[in-house]
Design a protein around this motif. Structure first.
Motif, PDB file in Angstrom:
ATOM      1  N   LEU A   5      -5.919  12.304  -3.141  1.00 24.14           N
ATOM      2  CA  LEU A   5      -5.479  12.108  -1.750  1.00 24.14           C
ATOM      3  C   LEU A   5      -6.302  11.050  -1.027  1.00 24.14           C
ATOM      4  CD1 LEU A   5      -5.141  15.870  -0.745  1.00 24.14           C
ATOM      5  CD2 LEU A   5      -3.432  14.393  -1.765  1.00 24.14           C
ATOM      6  N   ARG A  50      -6.780  -1.588  -2.617  1.00 26.15           N
ATOM      7  CA  ARG A  50      -6.986  -2.229  -1.308  1.00 26.15           C
ATOM      8  C   ARG A  50      -8.471  -2.392  -1.010  1.00 26.15           C
ATOM      9  NH1 ARG A  50      -2.278   0.251   2.587  1.00 26.15           N
ATOM     10  NH2 ARG A  50      -3.973   0.457   4.057  1.00 26.15           N
ATOM     11  N   MET A  67      -0.556   6.668  -4.733  1.00 26.01           N
ATOM     12  CA  MET A  67      -1.131   6.460  -3.402  1.00 26.01           C
ATOM     13  C   MET A  67      -2.634   6.196  -3.438  1.00 26.01           C
ATOM     14  SD  MET A  67      -1.193   8.680   0.028  1.00 26.01           S
ATOM     15  CE  MET A  67      -2.807   9.217  -0.482  1.00 26.01           C
ATOM     16  N   ASP A  96       4.143  12.566  -4.517  1.00 24.94           N
ATOM     17  CA  ASP A  96       4.485  11.147  -4.303  1.00 24.94           C
ATOM     18  C   ASP A  96       5.276  10.585  -5.481  1.00 24.94           C
ATOM     19  OD1 ASP A  96       2.142  11.384  -5.843  1.00 24.94           O
ATOM     20  OD2 ASP A  96       1.310   9.476  -5.178  1.00 24.94           O
ATOM     21  N   LEU A 143       2.490  -0.302  -1.120  1.00 25.34           N
ATOM     22  CA  LEU A 143       1.334   0.347  -0.483  1.00 25.34           C
ATOM     23  C   LEU A 143       0.073  -0.516  -0.552  1.00 25.34           C
ATOM     24  CD1 LEU A 143       1.803   3.990  -1.869  1.00 25.34           C
ATOM     25  CD2 LEU A 143       2.314   3.184   0.427  1.00 25.34           C
ATOM     26  N   ALA A 198      -3.402   2.872  -4.954  1.00 28.86           N
ATOM     27  CA  ALA A 198      -3.186   1.796  -3.966  1.00 28.86           C
ATOM     28  C   ALA A 198      -4.379   1.690  -3.013  1.00 28.86           C
ATOM     29  CB  ALA A 198      -1.904   2.063  -3.187  1.00 28.86           C
ATOM     30  N   ALA A 199      -4.887   2.850  -2.582  1.00 27.07           N
ATOM     31  CA  ALA A 199      -6.046   2.841  -1.673  1.00 27.07           C
ATOM     32  C   ALA A 199      -7.254   2.181  -2.353  1.00 27.07           C
ATOM     33  CB  ALA A 199      -6.384   4.271  -1.261  1.00 27.07           C
ATOM     34  N   LEU A 238      -7.789   8.007   0.812  1.00 24.76           N
ATOM     35  CA  LEU A 238      -7.308   6.849   1.564  1.00 24.76           C
ATOM     36  C   LEU A 238      -8.436   5.833   1.752  1.00 24.76           C
ATOM     37  CD1 LEU A 238      -5.219   8.611   4.342  1.00 24.76           C
ATOM     38  CD2 LEU A 238      -4.355   7.338   2.392  1.00 24.76           C
TER      39      LEU A 238
END
Lengths: 417, 203
Positions: free
Chosen positions: A217, A250, A243, A47, A275, A246-247, A219
């Motif tokens: 990885l 959130r 990534m 990424d 993201l 960002a998860a 999410l």
């Protein structure tokens, strides 16, 4: 004109042509300097790795088209290794077979694994891993990088938050601030600065909660965020790439964690707000160099070569990773130029001692701190600009001078971790 | 007399240098601007195939040891047509492109083998790209995680669909951000290209 005069003019022209032909500084000199580049374009850090790889190739093209290494061109061999350490070792051997004078490396795992080998081979290895473990020349003399190291970055980010944000907190002066770390335990990159983070937290008087294991990885990080919530942290340090950071942001936002966030440099870039959306508001981190398109001396060329060499990737999709790739190449190129100019064979030892270790406050033009390398200390710099994502852009919060603020600890205690 | 002759020679050499210095970057023969060769995707072939499987690194192998999680490799060969529109030969110096399965970028391939392409002719080049389930899982997770989440498809289901469907090319394999560097020996040019296979597949 007499025949002998004509002959003499021809003779003179032949002498001149011969001199020009053998001059290594002419633009068409045939000699090349081979450099290998290991990149992750397919693996767990792709990424951020793909953009970096493009930056490396573009910077090499720029160097070659603006005089090269004192007239010699760089021949770049760039390979993907998928973030697999065994493949990194194999590709390194291929670079050696090609006669590489230096290698541009990538991750902490492969860089630290290769470190004893490159030390034995005396091949300078300029990595995208900024692990402080690679900064003590007594242990890793041939490991170098252009940016401030992860540990210094983390110390600076914690300090910037402590200086600027904590005094505004309603509990300020009533209790100690609380910190937790969120990162993938098994990843050498993520865990590299943990010891320094805990040390800095103690230095500034934080309470530190349990670390949370978050996959690169990930999410869904709700279970980790809920575990953090029990500790009620004021600050979370994130050590992953964009990534999964960002998860986590959130989920922290959705579960009202109520903490501020500081992020290691590979987790904060132009993609983070895309993201994480509004959960990224207020996120802080050490960027180590300018964001793509920011106003720094080399940016005109960085943007120009991005468009020229990778026209299929629109500029709005390019990131700070491109600029980091340029930083690594420009650093290597300057060291090569200095070593080459000093004369003698361009060995790894010459590149290190007559190149890198002669750099003093050298400005690369990519918005990074000026770099200095000595035979005793390979930490490139001690000043770290800390940015915050706010109001749709990255804003400078504070430039923390870690070296200047704790000179004795910097000098005597913190080298190499 | 000898001194005069030497002085005259020296003067001639200096004058010749001066004359040449007015044309520092002029090549020996002035060449017209090189036209960018045109690259197109002629086809994609499954060069070698091992089915679909994944083995966790904790699994005890029959022989040797597992270095990490491992998955079925997949060797795809990309055949590219390179048409030289110039009346003189040009040399391919290097070439790279990104491979996407559907809209998910999984690999970037560099090729450094050089070749000369005669004027007004087309050469073919075959570039292999190696994939494996374990690395592709990481790539998919790191770059396409949110995209998959939106599609409500798990990374494993997506990989199985690709690894089993590749035998018949039941999904589009895309070549994106392709670039190649050429030289005529004097001037250089960069070509960009993209493609999709099977050719009828579209977004």
């Amino acid at each position: 004109m007499r025949l002998t005069t004509v002959r003499n003019w021809i003779l003179a022209a032949v002498v001149v042509a011969a001199v020009i032909g053998f001059n290594p500084h002419t633009p068409y000199a045939a000699e090349e300097i081979v450099i290998g580049s290991l990149n992750d374009m397919t693996g767990a850090t792709s990424d951020v790795g793909k953009d970096y790889a493009m930056g490396v190739a573009e910077a090499v093209a720029y160097v070659n088209e603006t005089g090269g290494i004192n007239g010699k061109k760089i021949k770049l061999y760039q390979f993907d290794y998928g973030y697999r350490i065994p493949e990194a070792l194999t590709k390194y051997n291929l670079f050696k077979k090609f006669g590489a004078r230096a290698v541009l490396g990538w991750g902490t795992g492969d860089t630290e694994s290769l470190s004893p080998t490159i030390t034995k081979d005396q091949i300078p290895y300029i990595s995208a891993s900024y692990s402080a473990h690679l900064t003590d020349p007594k242990k890793t003399p041939y490991n170098l990088f252009f940016a401030t190291d992860y540990s210094t970055n983390a110390r600076a980010a914690i300090t910037a938050w402590f200086d600027k944000k904590w005094p505004q907190h309603k509990e300020y002066g009533k209790r100690k601030p609380r910190l937790v770390c969120s990162y993938m335990f098994a990843s050498p990159y993520c865990s590299a600065p943990i010891k320094a983070i805990k040390d800095q937290a103690q230095l500034l008087g934080f309470d530190v909660g349990d670390d949370q294991d978050v996959s690169l990885l990930a999410l869904d990080t709700k279970s980790q965020v809920l575990a953090m919530k029990q500790f009620q942290p004021d600050l979370v340090w994130h050590g992953n790439t964009t990534m999964s950071v960002a998860a986590t942001l959130r989920d922290a936002y959705a579960l009202s964690l109520g903490a501020d966030h500081i992020i290691n440099n590979w987790g904060i870039d132009e993609n983070l707000p895309k993201l994480a959306g509004e959960a990224a508001e207020g996120a802080m981190g050490a960027a180590v160099c300018a964001f793509f398109g920011e106003n720094v001396p080399m940016m005109k060329h960085i943007v120009e070569y991005a468009k020229k060499l990778n026209p299929g990737v629109p500029p709005e999709k390019r990131m700070i990773r491109t600029v980091q790739g340029w930083g690594a190449v420009l650093l290597a190129a300057e060291a090569l130029r200095r070593a080459d100019k000093a004369g003698g064979e361009l060995t790894g030892q010459a590149i290190l001692q007559k190149g890198f270790e002669t750099l003093r406050e050298f400005e690369l033009g990519v918005g990074s701190a000026p770099v200095t390398f000595t035979a005793e200390d390979h930490r490139p710099a001690g000043k770290v600009p800390i940015y915050e994502w706010k109001g749709g852009k990255f804003n400078l919060v504070e430039q923390v001078d870690v070296k200047g603020r704790w000179p004795e600890k910097w000098q005597k205690e913190w080298l190499g971790w | 007399m000898v001194c005069n002759k030497i002085a005259l020679y020296c003067m001639r050499i200096v004058l010749a240098f001066t004359a040449l210095s007015f044309f520092p970057a002029t090549p020996i023969h002035s060449a017209p601007a090189i036209k960018a060769p045109v690259i197109s995707l002629a086809g994609v072939e499954v060069a070698h195939y091992w089915g679909y499987w994944f083995v966790d690194k904790k699994t005890e192998p029959t022989k040797g040891k597992l270095p990490a999680n491992v998955g079925a490799p997949l060797d795809l060969a990309f055949v590219l047509n390179i048409k030289n529109p110039n009346p003189y030969p040009v040399q391919l110096e290097e070439l790279k492109f990104t491979v996407a399965f559907e809209d998910f970028e999984l690999n970037t391939v560099n090729a450094y083998e050089t070749m000369w392409i005669p004027g007004d002719k087309t050469n073919q080049v075959r570039v292999h790209a190696m994939f494996d389930v374990a690395t592709s899982f990481l790539s998919l997770g790191a770059t396409g995680g949110f995209q998959l989440q939106k599609k409500q498809v798990s990374a494993w289901d997506q990989l199985e669909k690709w690894w089993t469907g590749i035998q018949t090319f039941s999904f589009p394999v895309r070549v994106t951000n392709g670039t190649a560097r050429f030289t005529s020996g004097v001037k250089g040019v960069i070509s960009s290209f993209e493609g999709v296979y099977p050719p009828k597949a579209s977004k």
